[in-house]
Design a protein around this motif. Structure first.
Motif, PDB file in Angstrom:
ATOM      1  N   CYS A 471      -0.179  56.964 -41.977  1.00 48.45           N
ATOM      2  CA  CYS A 471      -0.620  58.321 -42.322  1.00 48.45           C
ATOM      3  C   CYS A 471      -0.975  58.411 -43.812  1.00 48.45           C
ATOM      4  O   CYS A 471      -0.277  57.868 -44.671  1.00 48.45           O
ATOM      5  CB  CYS A 471       0.489  59.312 -41.992  1.00 48.45           C
ATOM      6  SG  CYS A 471       0.076  61.035 -42.376  1.00 48.45           S
ATOM      7  N   THR A 472      -2.057  59.127 -44.101  1.00 45.60           N
ATOM      8  CA  THR A 472      -2.487  59.351 -45.486  1.00 45.60           C
ATOM      9  C   THR A 472      -2.539  60.831 -45.833  1.00 45.60           C
ATOM     10  O   THR A 472      -2.834  61.191 -46.969  1.00 45.60           O
ATOM     11  CB  THR A 472      -3.876  58.731 -45.726  1.00 45.60           C
ATOM     12  OG1 THR A 472      -4.825  59.328 -44.824  1.00 45.60           O
ATOM     13  CG2 THR A 472      -3.860  57.222 -45.512  1.00 45.60           C
ATOM     14  N   ASP A 473      -2.261  61.689 -44.855  1.00 41.82           N
ATOM     15  CA  ASP A 473      -2.342  63.136 -45.055  1.00 41.82           C
ATOM     16  C   ASP A 473      -1.060  63.630 -45.737  1.00 41.82           C
ATOM     17  O   ASP A 473       0.025  63.572 -45.152  1.00 41.82           O
ATOM     18  CB  ASP A 473      -2.537  63.841 -43.708  1.00 41.82           C
ATOM     19  CG  ASP A 473      -2.798  65.337 -43.871  1.00 41.82           C
ATOM     20  OD1 ASP A 473      -1.912  66.033 -44.400  1.00 41.82           O
ATOM     21  OD2 ASP A 473      -3.876  65.794 -43.472  1.00 41.82           O
ATOM     22  N   GLU A 474      -1.175  64.118 -46.974  1.00 39.56           N
ATOM     23  CA  GLU A 474      -0.005  64.554 -47.745  1.00 39.56           C
ATOM     24  C   GLU A 474       0.757  65.676 -47.054  1.00 39.56           C
ATOM     25  O   GLU A 474       1.995  65.704 -47.060  1.00 39.56           O
ATOM     26  CB  GLU A 474      -0.433  64.989 -49.149  1.00 39.56           C
ATOM     27  CG  GLU A 474      -1.010  63.894 -50.021  1.00 39.56           C
ATOM     28  CD  GLU A 474       0.048  62.926 -50.522  1.00 39.56           C
ATOM     29  OE1 GLU A 474       1.247  63.228 -50.373  1.00 39.56           O
ATOM     30  OE2 GLU A 474      -0.329  61.870 -51.046  1.00 39.56           O
ATOM     31  N   GLU A 475       0.040  66.621 -46.460  1.00 38.46           N
ATOM     32  CA  GLU A 475       0.702  67.752 -45.816  1.00 38.46           C
ATOM     33  C   GLU A 475       1.453  67.311 -44.572  1.00 38.46           C
ATOM     34  O   GLU A 475       2.556  67.788 -44.289  1.00 38.46           O
ATOM     35  CB  GLU A 475      -0.327  68.824 -45.453  1.00 38.46           C
ATOM     36  CG  GLU A 475       0.271  70.108 -44.892  1.00 38.46           C
ATOM     37  CD  GLU A 475       1.282  70.761 -45.845  1.00 38.46           C
ATOM     38  OE1 GLU A 475       2.240  71.387 -45.343  1.00 38.46           O
ATOM     39  OE2 GLU A 475       1.117  70.639 -47.080  1.00 38.46           O
ATOM     40  N   GLU A 476       0.866  66.389 -43.816  1.00 35.66           N
ATOM     41  CA  GLU A 476       1.548  65.891 -42.626  1.00 35.66           C
ATOM     42  C   GLU A 476       2.816  65.121 -43.006  1.00 35.66           C
ATOM     43  O   GLU A 476       3.855  65.230 -42.346  1.00 35.66           O
ATOM     44  CB  GLU A 476       0.612  64.987 -41.823  1.00 35.66           C
ATOM     45  CG  GLU A 476       1.172  64.600 -40.463  1.00 35.66           C
ATOM     46  CD  GLU A 476       0.164  63.862 -39.594  1.00 35.66           C
ATOM     47  OE1 GLU A 476       0.502  63.565 -38.423  1.00 35.66           O
ATOM     48  OE2 GLU A 476      -0.966  63.587 -40.068  1.00 35.66           O
ATOM     49  N   ILE A 477       2.736  64.346 -44.084  1.00 32.85           N
ATOM     50  CA  ILE A 477       3.910  63.618 -44.569  1.00 32.85           C
ATOM     51  C   ILE A 477       4.996  64.596 -45.018  1.00 32.85           C
ATOM     52  O   ILE A 477       6.186  64.426 -44.731  1.00 32.85           O
ATOM     53  CB  ILE A 477       3.512  62.686 -45.731  1.00 32.85           C
ATOM     54  CG1 ILE A 477       2.617  61.554 -45.222  1.00 32.85           C
ATOM     55  CG2 ILE A 477       4.750  62.113 -46.417  1.00 32.85           C
ATOM     56  CD1 ILE A 477       2.038  60.681 -46.315  1.00 32.85           C
ATOM     57  N   VAL A 516       3.424  53.939 -45.310  1.00 33.96           N
ATOM     58  CA  VAL A 516       4.174  52.684 -45.308  1.00 33.96           C
ATOM     59  C   VAL A 516       4.090  51.993 -46.664  1.00 33.96           C
ATOM     60  O   VAL A 516       5.077  51.403 -47.148  1.00 33.96           O
ATOM     61  CB  VAL A 516       3.679  51.749 -44.176  1.00 33.96           C
ATOM     62  CG1 VAL A 516       2.234  51.311 -44.411  1.00 33.96           C
ATOM     63  CG2 VAL A 516       4.593  50.528 -44.056  1.00 33.96           C
ATOM     64  N   ASP A 517       2.926  52.080 -47.313  1.00 31.61           N
ATOM     65  CA  ASP A 517       2.761  51.442 -48.620  1.00 31.61           C
ATOM     66  C   ASP A 517       3.536  52.192 -49.706  1.00 31.61           C
ATOM     67  O   ASP A 517       4.058  51.586 -50.644  1.00 31.61           O
ATOM     68  CB  ASP A 517       1.278  51.362 -48.983  1.00 31.61           C
ATOM     69  CG  ASP A 517       0.506  50.446 -48.049  1.00 31.61           C
ATOM     70  OD1 ASP A 517       1.085  49.453 -47.586  1.00 31.61           O
ATOM     71  OD2 ASP A 517      -0.680  50.740 -47.763  1.00 31.61           O
ATOM     72  N   LYS A 518       3.580  53.515 -49.565  1.00 34.70           N
ATOM     73  CA  LYS A 518       4.349  54.313 -50.518  1.00 34.70           C
ATOM     74  C   LYS A 518       5.843  53.973 -50.425  1.00 34.70           C
ATOM     75  O   LYS A 518       6.526  53.775 -51.439  1.00 34.70           O
ATOM     76  CB  LYS A 518       4.135  55.806 -50.247  1.00 34.70           C
ATOM     77  CG  LYS A 518       2.737  56.335 -50.587  1.00 34.70           C
ATOM     78  CD  LYS A 518       2.591  57.793 -50.157  1.00 34.70           C
ATOM     79  CE  LYS A 518       1.228  58.369 -50.493  1.00 34.70           C
ATOM     80  NZ  LYS A 518       1.080  58.665 -51.932  1.00 34.70           N
ATOM     81  N   LEU A 519       6.354  53.912 -49.186  1.00 32.77           N
ATOM     82  CA  LEU A 519       7.762  53.595 -48.991  1.00 32.77           C
ATOM     83  C   LEU A 519       8.071  52.164 -49.423  1.00 32.77           C
ATOM     84  O   LEU A 519       9.143  51.892 -49.982  1.00 32.77           O
ATOM     85  CB  LEU A 519       8.158  53.810 -47.530  1.00 32.77           C
ATOM     86  CG  LEU A 519       8.167  55.266 -47.047  1.00 32.77           C
ATOM     87  CD1 LEU A 519       8.457  55.330 -45.548  1.00 32.77           C
ATOM     88  CD2 LEU A 519       9.179  56.096 -47.814  1.00 32.77           C
ATOM     89  N   GLN A 520       7.126  51.236 -49.163  1.00 32.92           N
ATOM     90  CA  GLN A 520       7.330  49.861 -49.596  1.00 32.92           C
ATOM     91  C   GLN A 520       7.405  49.786 -51.118  1.00 32.92           C
ATOM     92  O   GLN A 520       8.219  49.034 -51.684  1.00 32.92           O
ATOM     93  CB  GLN A 520       6.180  48.973 -49.093  1.00 32.92           C
ATOM     94  CG  GLN A 520       6.320  47.499 -49.471  1.00 32.92           C
ATOM     95  CD  GLN A 520       7.522  46.842 -48.822  1.00 32.92           C
ATOM     96  OE1 GLN A 520       7.580  46.723 -47.593  1.00 32.92           O
ATOM     97  NE2 GLN A 520       8.487  46.407 -49.624  1.00 32.92           N
TER      98      GLN A 520
END
Length: 619
Positions: A471-477, A516-520
């Protein structure tokens, strides 16, 4: 290093009780060391220099050692209040031979004694009391006090009483709201408590200090043999410490108290501030001195800080003069959002790479978000003072475990800590781990296991959201994080629930597209094997409180909006006293800057700025 006329006046005043008001950066430590050096020229003088922390005592010992040598060094004893009072227990037969307790260990012993007392008198674990509440939990005052019935633990009430008894040696003056809850009276409880401590051979630090001071007051212990007592940071003394000092003054020692009422920021620890200075003047024939020359701050910075603290009514009026060769600059920034404030701070750091730089905030939470922004988007490492780096935060690691488990990032490493945190049974955790086979928890068939309801709810979230890995949608995250935290509810605890907004801001600031990349990226930061050592070349992040006693070339104070300072801590009653302390805290933070001071706020500037400055013209 030469002495100013004001400093020389203090040093020549050895035959008086002295109250020395010292501006920030006025050379008070240099003055005290020079005073001590002068005192020991008389072989009959025995000097005690008192500080509040071991670090301050170590620094003073080192500086005294450079100036006072040979036999004269034996005339000087440098110590903290607690260490010196602890040494006096050896002079009382009933007080010696005990183990000193602090923090959690002291609390455990007190709780044990309280429980023994409760059982002895057959008092219920819970007591019902009527209390008048004048303020709500946010510190806002009610129009009229509200009478409410409350159920409280007897242990809670007893610990409140012990706290009241430990802040003053004059126990006959104590008025305790829950006195009726002690069937045989407060004095019976406290005598039982002291007798139990003696039998167990324990001394909680605060109780030890008050009992030694009481013994001094009634003559059971003699004052320490000294001719001169010098107290550093006098504004931070509490009533017990001042009473201890007073006993020695009445016993013949000359007392010199050095401090600044405008830098009194520890009332929550019982610090007397300006009230203690007035007590000292009332109790002794005191000679008053002012070290009015600040050698740290440029004149513009000192004048601005002085204009802020001058709004306080309960203070000692004093001259404020800058001895710096640099006039200094003050910059005011009203910002529209947090991103704009962070960008301004980044520009400031980049423009002052050759200088010492610090960013100060009222709370560590504000610094967490800033630290994440500086590192994640710009690769800037910082030194955190008096708190953990955001990447070492337990709150961050707990949330990271849950969300990595859900989106199946390094599942094995994150799922087991998550299940342990949810207090699932060891047997079920082992079965779940054995069944993963490289898959995420959401792909497991949990029907064959007897899982706790909260684990089942977590499993459902893993099934619902595992696909958000890309996911890349900030609001959905954002919605995903809120939903998971709401589902886990009280299991996360208030601290972690409050931290989730910071976690969202951290994710938002990371220069990666997919979740996933942000959390990594976050995991990589928390797993760094070799942390960078604190360096004077790195920007410093600390709170206003944490900045006291320090200085930097360039300082940025963030979050100076009306909703943040004066700061309302939960349960704090916002009255004139607390507001004036908040203003002193801002003064302390402002006076850390030597050449450049930046002040920023979001939306409406704090009243502390709007009153002395026309901040609208600086937006």
């Amino acid at each position: 290093m030469s002495l100013s006329v004001e400093q020389a006046g203090v040093i020549a005043s050895e035959d008086n009780h002295n109250l020395v008001l010292a501006l920030p950066g006025a050379g008070k430590t240099h003055t005290m060391i020079s005073f001590i050096s002068n005192l020991v020229q008389n072989p009959a003088n025995k000097v005690i220099a008192l500080t509040f922390t071991q670090a301050a005592a170590a620094e003073m010992k080192a500086r005294v050692g450079k100036l006072v040598r040979g036999q004269k060094r034996k005339q000087v004893f440098v110590s903290t209040f607690h260490s010196l009072i602890w040494s006096q227990t050896k002079k009382h037969p009933s007080f010696s031979g005990r183990k000193l307790l602090t923090g959690a260990s002291a609390k455990r012993v007190s709780d044990f004694i309280i429980e023994e007392y409760r059982r002895l008198l057959s008092i219920g674990e819970d007591v019902y009391v009527n209390v008048y509440e004048t303020h709500d939990k946010h510190g806002n005052e009610y129009v009229e006090p509200k009478l409410k019935a409350k159920k409280l633990k007897f242990k809670t009430i007893s610990n409140l009483l012990l706290k009241e008894l430990s802040v003053t040696p004059f126990h006959d003056t104590i008025s305790f709201d829950f006195e009726d809850e002690f069937p045989k009276g407060i004095e019976h409880f406290y005598t039982y408590y002291l007798n139990k401590l003696a039998a167990l051979k324990y001394w909680p630090m605060d109780i030890m200090c008050v009992e030694i001071t009481k013994a001094l007051l009634v003559g059971d212990i003699e004052p320490i043999d000294s001719t001169q007592i010098i107290v550093d940071e006098f504004q931070d003394t509490d009533l017990v410490q001042y009473s201890w000092v007073k006993c020695h003054g009445l016993g013949g020692a000359m007392i010199t108290c050095v401090g600044d009422d405008d830098q009194s920021i520890y009332s929550f620890r019982g610090a007397l501030g300006v009230a203690g200075m007035r007590m000292f003047q009332d109790d002794f024939n005191v000679k008053f001195h002012t070290l009015s020359m600040c050698y740290r701050c440029g004149s513009e910075i000192l004048n601005s800080a002085g204009a802020v603290v001058a709004q306080n009514k309960d203070r000692i009026d004093k001259e404020m003069n800058s001895g710096s060769t640099d006039e200094g600059e003050v910059f005011f920034h009203g910002v529209q959002d947090l991103d704009e404030e962070h960008e301004g701070i980044l520009d400031m750091i980049n423009e002052n790479e050759d200088k010492s730089v610090a960013v100060l905030a009222r709370t560590n939470g504000e610094l967490d978000v800033l630290e994440a922004y500086l590192k994640s988007e710009n690769g800037i490492d910082c030194t955190r003072l008096n708190s953990k780096s955001i990447w070492e935060s337990d709150n961050l690691k707990v949330l990271l475990n849950f969300f990595c488990s859900i989106i199946q990032l390094n599942t094995t490493a994150h799922l087991i800590p998550s299940l342990v945190y949810l207090r699932e049974s060891q047997e079920q955790i082992v079965q779940i781990n054995q069944s993963l086979d490289g898959l995420g928890f959401g792909h497991c068939n949990t029907h064959e296991w007897s899982l706790q309801p909260i684990t089942i709810s977590f499993h459902q979230k893993c099934q619902q959201y595992w696909h958000l890995s890309t996911c890349t949608d900030e609001e959905e995250i954002r919605m995903f994080i809120h939903d998971v935290c709401n589902t886990l509810g009280d299991y996360l605890g208030k601290g972690i629930q409050d931290f989730k907004l910071t976690f969202i801001e951290i994710l938002h600031g990371i220069n990666r597209e997919q979740l996933v990349d942000k959390l990594q990226w976050i995991e990589d930061q928390t797993n760094q094997k070799s942390k960078k050592k604190a360096s004077s070349e790195l920007p410093v992040l600390t709170t206003f409180h944490g900045s006291k006693g320090l200085e930097w070339d360039v300082v940025w104070l963030k979050g100076l909006d009306e909703g943040n300072i004066p700061h309302k801590m939960p349960g704090t009653i916002m009255n004139e006293e607390t507001i004036e302390e908040e203003r002193r805290l801002l003064y302390v933070a402002m006076s850390r800057a030597k050449t450049k001071l930046y002040l920023s706020w979001l939306g409406t500037a704090s009243r502390f700025l709007t009153n002395p400055f026309d901040v609208e013209n600086f937006i």
